[in-house]
Write a protein that holds these residues in place. Structure first.
Motif, mmCIF file in Angstrom:
data_model
loop_
_atom_site.group_PDB
_atom_site.id
_atom_site.type_symbol
_atom_site.label_atom_id
_atom_site.label_comp_id
_atom_site.label_asym_id
_atom_site.label_seq_id
_atom_site.Cartn_x
_atom_site.Cartn_y
_atom_site.Cartn_z
ATOM 1 N N VAL A 169 1.051 -1.366 -0.093
ATOM 2 C CA VAL A 169 0.217 -0.534 -0.056
ATOM 3 C C VAL A 169 0.447 1.597 0.023
ATOM 4 O O VAL A 169 1.592 1.511 1.495
ATOM 5 N N LEU A 170 1.143 2.335 -0.630
ATOM 6 C CA LEU A 170 1.264 3.159 -1.260
ATOM 7 C C LEU A 170 0.556 4.904 -1.332
ATOM 8 O O LEU A 170 -0.358 4.445 -1.040
ATOM 9 N N ARG A 171 1.608 5.257 0.043
ATOM 10 C CA ARG A 171 0.880 6.473 -0.166
ATOM 11 C C ARG A 171 1.664 8.255 -0.884
ATOM 12 O O ARG A 171 2.493 7.782 0.170
ATOM 13 N N ARG A 172 1.217 9.567 -0.516
ATOM 14 C CA ARG A 172 1.084 10.362 -1.058
ATOM 15 C C ARG A 172 0.289 11.396 -0.817
ATOM 16 O O ARG A 172 -1.075 11.346 -1.462
ATOM 17 N N ASP A 173 0.592 12.314 -0.148
ATOM 18 C CA ASP A 173 -0.103 12.912 0.561
ATOM 19 C C ASP A 173 0.030 14.907 -0.162
ATOM 20 O O ASP A 173 1.539 14.581 -0.789
ATOM 21 N N GLU A 174 -0.480 14.664 -0.318
ATOM 22 C CA GLU A 174 -0.488 16.235 -1.455
ATOM 23 C C GLU A 174 -0.951 17.460 -0.191
ATOM 24 O O GLU A 174 -2.989 17.499 -1.079
ATOM 25 N N ALA A 175 -1.365 18.457 -0.484
ATOM 26 C CA ALA A 175 -2.369 19.854 0.125
ATOM 27 C C ALA A 175 -3.064 18.763 0.895
ATOM 28 O O ALA A 175 -3.032 18.765 1.833
ATOM 29 N N GLU A 176 -4.471 18.875 0.348
ATOM 30 C CA GLU A 176 -5.421 18.812 0.404
ATOM 31 C C GLU A 176 -6.036 17.201 0.733
ATOM 32 O O GLU A 176 -6.799 16.921 1.206
ATOM 33 N N LEU A 177 -5.336 16.670 0.152
ATOM 34 C CA LEU A 177 -5.243 15.541 -0.387
ATOM 35 C C LEU A 177 -4.786 14.590 -0.102
ATOM 36 O O LEU A 177 -3.432 14.630 -0.125
#
Length: 104
Positions: free
Chosen positions: A41-49
């Motif tokens: 499971v990969l995760r990338r945070d971007e601003a509000e998403l």
């Protein structure tokens, strides 16, 4: 071997809870199917998403069918996903793995 990739987007405020849900519910579900080799499971945070990818490796289309049903490229969702996801992409991507090395 086939690599199956699903993409989903949550609000950043729900990302930690969704990551925990995936670890608790989705990963064991994938792993319970004969022919599933692994799950990431990969995760990338971007601003509000926050973007999530689940990347799974399978022995064959038959093993994917045991997990996803006869429509191999149709995304499979859990009822709880409604509490987290902003959209429901209808399809996943499949790639034939031409090289793979696992150190372990």
């Amino acid at each position: 071997m086939i690599c199956r990739i699903w993409h989903g987007i949550t609000p950043r405020a729900k990302a930690d809870a969704y990551a925990a849900f995936l670890e608790r519910r989705a990963v064991p579900d994938y792993r319970s199917v004969s022919g599933n080799r692994d799950v990431a499971v990969l995760r990338r945070d971007e601003a509000e998403l926050t973007h999530f990818l689940t990347v799974t490796h399978w022995d064959s289309e038959e093993s994917i069918r045991a997990f996803a049903g006869d429509e191999l490229l149709k995304a499979r969702y859990y009822p709880e996903d409604r509490d987290y996801l902003l959209e429901f992409e209808p399809l996943v991507q499949h790639f034939v793995v031409t090289a793979f090395e696992h150190s372990g």
